[in-house]
Design a protein around this motif. Sequence first.
Motif, mmCIF file in Angstrom:
data_model
loop_
_atom_site.group_PDB
_atom_site.id
_atom_site.type_symbol
_atom_site.label_atom_id
_atom_site.label_comp_id
_atom_site.label_asym_id
_atom_site.label_seq_id
_atom_site.Cartn_x
_atom_site.Cartn_y
_atom_site.Cartn_z
ATOM 1 N N VAL A 179 0.877 -1.197 -0.037
ATOM 2 C CA VAL A 179 0.043 0.040 0.244
ATOM 3 C C VAL A 179 0.700 1.204 -0.022
ATOM 4 O O VAL A 179 0.424 2.273 -0.363
ATOM 5 N N GLY A 189 -5.398 2.765 -1.058
ATOM 6 C CA GLY A 189 -5.505 2.313 0.327
ATOM 7 C C GLY A 189 -6.344 2.964 1.223
ATOM 8 O O GLY A 189 -6.970 2.517 2.108
ATOM 9 N N ASN A 192 -9.706 2.488 0.857
ATOM 10 C CA ASN A 192 -10.302 1.235 1.172
ATOM 11 C C ASN A 192 -10.038 0.988 2.615
ATOM 12 O O ASN A 192 -10.199 -0.174 3.241
ATOM 13 N N HIS A 194 -7.195 0.942 4.560
ATOM 14 C CA HIS A 194 -6.149 -0.265 4.515
ATOM 15 C C HIS A 194 -5.680 -0.200 5.864
ATOM 16 O O HIS A 194 -5.269 0.906 6.660
ATOM 17 N N GLU A 195 -5.431 -1.327 6.690
ATOM 18 C CA GLU A 195 -4.948 -1.253 7.880
ATOM 19 C C GLU A 195 -3.566 -0.899 8.200
ATOM 20 O O GLU A 195 -3.551 -0.647 9.419
#
Length: 433
Positions: A179, A189, A192, A194-195
Amino acid sequence: MTARNIAPATGKLGVLLPGMGAVGSTFIAGVIAARQGIHPPIGSVSQMANIRLGKRDEGRNPLIRDFVPLADLDDIVFGGWDPLSNNAMEAAKTAGVLQGSDLDALSKEMEGIVPMDAVFDQRWVSRLEGVRVKDIPNKWDQAMALIDDIAKFKEENDCDRLVMVWCGSTEAYQEPSDVHASVASFEEGLRNNHENIAPSQIYAYAALQSDVPFANGAPNLTTDLDCIIELAKQRGVPIAGKDFKTGQTLMKTILAPGLKARMLGMRGWYSTNILGNRDGEVLDAPENFKTKEVSKLGVLDGILQPEVYPDLYGNIDHVVRINYYPPRGDNKEGWDAIDIFGWLGYEMQIKVDFLCRDSILAAPIVLDLALFMDLAHRAGESGVQEWLSFYLKAPQAAGETPAEQDLFIQQTKLKNTLREWMGEEPVTHSEAG
């Protein structure tokens, strides 16, 4: 040499701080005290240091601030974000760095500096619970909210220019992932959620998209990501990182070059710290300590060059410990036990006990980074500003060669950059002054 065409430092400079805790509030208090004539900005190279020009016998040795067109302290406007404090005065009192009598004369102005609600995720700083946090779950929307904050702050405070210096907590350790590979993948990311995108990375993205220079004062994985470096070059904005070089690491970058200059060998360097401020509490969590440990451990190899001097430095045991001890507050104590050897391999020891005030050492670094990053932007610089390595534990390299770690070589690089931009010839390390 021809001087660089540097835009003048006209109008107000907004200094935005993600994190108005001990370091941020101490920085603000010190600048206000300096411009009120209460106390000079001791520790600030940009304000207190001289720079040697031309030949030695010409005797020209002006203050840096008189030589380079830096923003004036009177033109600085403070802003930022904090998940805990309601204003800079409250943050300073909570941190306990400064005595009440020293804050009294500054209280009115500091109470008026109200941080914006922060982008905060407890996953990255598990020991803190944010209460002044943006209620926005999606990371793309968080970035857009920060961009809006930046634009609103600039307009409401009539700022001509802005800079951002991360003064927030150390985030949990992470490695770069897919990412972070490009601006496009990072933006995807964000959308979405992203973690593996940390809050500091969202602040850096928002700053660069707002054409605001960004310096990283913590060991977080932020400005050293491919996506952030790419974005800084795309937008033509300077970045610098990472991790303010204060107490114990400052001592290492002073002592290690001296030992190397004498070609004295080293068996090991054991470092331990006790501190009780918010930073100590955060670093008490193993995942956050690892981030700091990696930053601290890289210093000696960069200075001593074990690959060049294997007989002297090829097998050093370098250990770093940090212990949270609440009674000490911000008054950190750094203990170093250094095992060295000399002629015929005979062993010797050096002991250092530095009872330092962490935020007192960090605050002038915040000022210098803010002023020099603003200068770099006005000089047309973009991307990694390696010449600011002087201030950072794990300095970022602008090219393939690792950044210099020797404090004195870093000082020469900093001053030579200023000399060259102003049309002066660079000097050698021994002539730097």
